[in-house]
Design a protein around this motif. Structure first.
Motif, PDB file in Angstrom:
ATOM      1  N   GLY A 267      -8.929   5.225  -2.128  1.00  0.00           N
ATOM      2  CA  GLY A 267      -9.317   3.959  -1.632  1.00  0.00           C
ATOM      3  C   GLY A 267      -9.161   3.558  -0.156  1.00  0.00           C
ATOM      4  O   GLY A 267      -8.275   4.497   0.375  1.00  0.00           O
ATOM      5  N   ARG A 268      -9.688   2.598   0.204  1.00  0.00           N
ATOM      6  CA  ARG A 268      -9.416   1.929   1.542  1.00  0.00           C
ATOM      7  C   ARG A 268      -9.743   3.201   2.689  1.00  0.00           C
ATOM      8  O   ARG A 268      -9.015   3.410   3.769  1.00  0.00           O
ATOM      9  CB  ARG A 268      -8.084   1.659   1.794  1.00  0.00           C
ATOM     10  CG  ARG A 268      -7.641   0.267   0.685  1.00  0.00           C
ATOM     11  CD  ARG A 268      -8.388  -0.592   0.988  1.00  0.00           C
ATOM     12  NE  ARG A 268      -7.617  -2.009   0.229  1.00  0.00           N
ATOM     13  CZ  ARG A 268      -8.307  -2.677  -0.685  1.00  0.00           C
ATOM     14  NH1 ARG A 268      -9.489  -2.363  -1.013  1.00  0.00           N
ATOM     15  NH2 ARG A 268      -7.584  -3.760  -1.316  1.00  0.00           N
TER      16      ARG A 268
ATOM     17  N   GLY B  76     -19.234  -1.375  -3.056  1.00  0.00           N
ATOM     18  CA  GLY B  76     -17.920  -1.318  -3.719  1.00  0.00           C
ATOM     19  C   GLY B  76     -17.413   0.021  -3.701  1.00  0.00           C
ATOM     20  O   GLY B  76     -16.592   0.530  -3.624  1.00  0.00           O
ATOM     21  N   LEU B  77     -18.531   0.890  -4.612  1.00  0.00           N
ATOM     22  CA  LEU B  77     -18.253   2.111  -4.694  1.00  0.00           C
ATOM     23  C   LEU B  77     -19.684   2.897  -4.921  1.00  0.00           C
ATOM     24  O   LEU B  77     -20.713   2.489  -5.508  1.00  0.00           O
ATOM     25  CB  LEU B  77     -17.727   2.253  -6.461  1.00  0.00           C
ATOM     26  CG  LEU B  77     -17.345   3.889  -6.743  1.00  0.00           C
ATOM     27  CD1 LEU B  77     -15.961   4.251  -5.797  1.00  0.00           C
ATOM     28  CD2 LEU B  77     -16.643   3.820  -8.097  1.00  0.00           C
TER      29      LEU B  77
ATOM     30  N   THR C  67       0.792  -1.246  -0.023  1.00  0.00           N
ATOM     31  CA  THR C  67       0.006   0.008   0.004  1.00  0.00           C
ATOM     32  C   THR C  67       0.806   1.273   0.022  1.00  0.00           C
ATOM     33  O   THR C  67       0.457   2.228  -0.632  1.00  0.00           O
ATOM     34  CB  THR C  67      -0.806   0.096   1.077  1.00  0.00           C
ATOM     35  OG1 THR C  67      -1.746  -1.066   1.065  1.00  0.00           O
ATOM     36  CG2 THR C  67      -1.674   1.296   1.312  1.00  0.00           C
ATOM     37  N   GLU C  68       1.811   1.308   0.829  1.00  0.00           N
ATOM     38  CA  GLU C  68       2.875   2.415   0.856  1.00  0.00           C
ATOM     39  C   GLU C  68       3.291   2.723  -0.570  1.00  0.00           C
ATOM     40  O   GLU C  68       3.644   3.836  -0.809  1.00  0.00           O
ATOM     41  CB  GLU C  68       3.782   2.271   1.742  1.00  0.00           C
ATOM     42  CG  GLU C  68       4.968   1.286   1.680  1.00  0.00           C
ATOM     43  CD  GLU C  68       4.370  -0.074   2.507  1.00  0.00           C
ATOM     44  OE1 GLU C  68       5.349  -1.046   2.763  1.00  0.00           O
ATOM     45  OE2 GLU C  68       3.157  -0.338   2.779  1.00  0.00           O
ATOM     46  N   THR C  69       3.714   1.669  -1.369  1.00  0.00           N
ATOM     47  CA  THR C  69       4.124   2.120  -2.589  1.00  0.00           C
ATOM     48  C   THR C  69       3.174   2.612  -3.617  1.00  0.00           C
ATOM     49  O   THR C  69       3.220   3.492  -4.314  1.00  0.00           O
ATOM     50  CB  THR C  69       4.782   0.633  -3.273  1.00  0.00           C
ATOM     51  OG1 THR C  69       5.666   0.077  -2.576  1.00  0.00           O
ATOM     52  CG2 THR C  69       5.147   1.031  -4.813  1.00  0.00           C
TER      53      THR C  69
ATOM     54  N   LEU D 140     -13.680  -1.636   0.577  1.00  0.00           N
ATOM     55  CA  LEU D 140     -13.471  -2.485  -0.214  1.00  0.00           C
ATOM     56  C   LEU D 140     -12.622  -1.837  -1.540  1.00  0.00           C
ATOM     57  O   LEU D 140     -12.300  -2.894  -2.489  1.00  0.00           O
ATOM     58  CB  LEU D 140     -14.687  -3.330  -0.481  1.00  0.00           C
ATOM     59  CG  LEU D 140     -15.293  -3.995   0.702  1.00  0.00           C
ATOM     60  CD1 LEU D 140     -16.495  -4.623   0.351  1.00  0.00           C
ATOM     61  CD2 LEU D 140     -14.409  -4.801   1.580  1.00  0.00           C
ATOM     62  N   PHE D 141     -12.671  -0.576  -1.804  1.00  0.00           N
ATOM     63  CA  PHE D 141     -12.236  -0.317  -3.120  1.00  0.00           C
ATOM     64  C   PHE D 141     -10.863   0.463  -3.150  1.00  0.00           C
ATOM     65  O   PHE D 141     -10.427   1.190  -2.207  1.00  0.00           O
ATOM     66  CB  PHE D 141     -13.106   0.870  -3.583  1.00  0.00           C
ATOM     67  CG  PHE D 141     -12.796   1.564  -4.860  1.00  0.00           C
ATOM     68  CD1 PHE D 141     -13.090   1.163  -5.900  1.00  0.00           C
ATOM     69  CD2 PHE D 141     -12.384   2.931  -4.812  1.00  0.00           C
ATOM     70  CE1 PHE D 141     -12.692   1.610  -7.186  1.00  0.00           C
ATOM     71  CE2 PHE D 141     -12.127   3.710  -5.950  1.00  0.00           C
ATOM     72  CZ  PHE D 141     -12.279   3.048  -7.303  1.00  0.00           C
TER      73      PHE D 141
END
Length: 319
Positions: free
Chosen positions: A86-87, A186-187, A69-71, A93-94
């Motif tokens: 997201g997140r 989800g969105l 995630t950090e990348t 969930l997106f």
């Protein structure tokens, strides 16, 4: 709220209508316009995508989302919806990453090197080629819609005032027990703000489009070798409200979902103005000219109620 059948999403075949000026071309242009006006969403089949490219693009997407995630959070942008998203608590969930001007090799390379400082030539090549193909398809569809209104003379300037953003999207499975009975959001409900979206799905459904009358949701099916087309707020406003920008959402079940969208978007600073040919006694002017960048900033920083349309609030003509 009701749910309509899969057949409510029009499917338009491009394979026999690729020669401009022919009767098949004109009929297909009319079908696109009618679908854009009625639902604001349709599917296209018959586009000559290079063999294996869609599968390669989704393979590249999986590589991307497998990164830490950090990348992925290195993908930042001062522009709304162009970086990592997201997140969040609202959409847990997106997850999505944006690549501006992905059709340009240097832009694809910059993004690739941001994610893989050691390089990833395969990813870069695939995502650039897929972006070029999706942009070509999106420009073709916009050309056909404009021609259906008799506005052939405006096609070149319309395309020249556009650029593209690719978004690679991942939806985590909602449940791990194998049950399909409890979908999760989800969105959330939204309209796209750009000209036109070309969306490629991979196997797992979940996209739903609300009817123009509201309250009835059409499930968009997954059909191999097809692409989903969604009219955005900007094209709706440009058409003086003739085209419909539909509210849509993504529901997720017990399977992970991937999709890739190519968003044809007005360039920074572009002024969106209704052509004079689309204003007449039966169609009063609905939208004042507006700066797209200003509209996007307004939407991203101003709380707009779900019952309101941001584009109508921002640019609607009240004369």
């Amino acid at each position: 709220m009701g749910s309509s059948t899969l057949s409510s999403i029009p499917l338009i075949d491009l394979s026999k209508s690729m020669v401009p000026g022919t009767e098949a071309w004109r009929r297909t242009c009319e079908k696109m316009r009618e679908a854009g006006e009625r639902l604001g969403c349709f599917m296209v089949a018959g586009y000559d995508m290079p063999a294996g490219l869609v599968e390669d693009a989704f393979g590249a997407a999986r590589q991307l989302f497998d990164l830490p995630t950090e990348t992925k959070r290195r993908n930042t942008s001062h522009k709304p919806y162009c970086g990592y998203e997201g997140r969040t608590e609202v959409i847990p969930l997106f997850e999505s990453l944006g690549i501006e001007d992905v059709d340009q090799p240097e832009a694809a390379l910059r993004f690739t090197n941001l994610m893989w400082p050691e390089g990833n030539q395969s990813f870069c090549k695939v995502i650039n080629r897929f972006g070029q193909e999706l942009l070509t398809l999106g420009n073709l569809i916009q050309r056909m819609i404009l021609e259906s209104y008799g506005l052939e003379a405006l096609v070149r300037s319309h395309i020249d005032e556009s650029h593209c953003i690719m978004r690679l999207m991942n939806y985590e499975a909602a449940a791990a027990d194998g049950s399909n009975s409890s979908p999760a959001v989800g969105l959330c409900n939204h309209t796209d703000k750009n000209w036109l979206t070309v969306l490629c799905q991979q196997g797992v459904e979940g996209l739903q489009v609300e009817s123009k009358q509201r309250g009835d949701w059409a499930h968009v099916p997954f059909i191999p070798s097809t692409f989903v087309v969604i009219i955005g707020d900007s094209l709706m406003a440009w058409s003086n409200g003739r085209l419909h920008s539909p509210t849509h959402r993504v529901m997720v079940f017990d399977k992970e979902r991937f999709s890739i969208g190519l968003f044809s978007t007005p360039k920074d600073g572009a002024i969106i103005k209704v052509p004079e040919q689309l204003v007449d006694d039966g169609h009063a002017l609905l939208f004042n000219p507006f700066n797209f960048s200003d509209f996007l900033y307004y939407f991203s920083t101003t709380g707009v109620k779900l019952s309101e349309s941001a584009i109508h609030v921002f640019a609607g003509s009240h004369d």
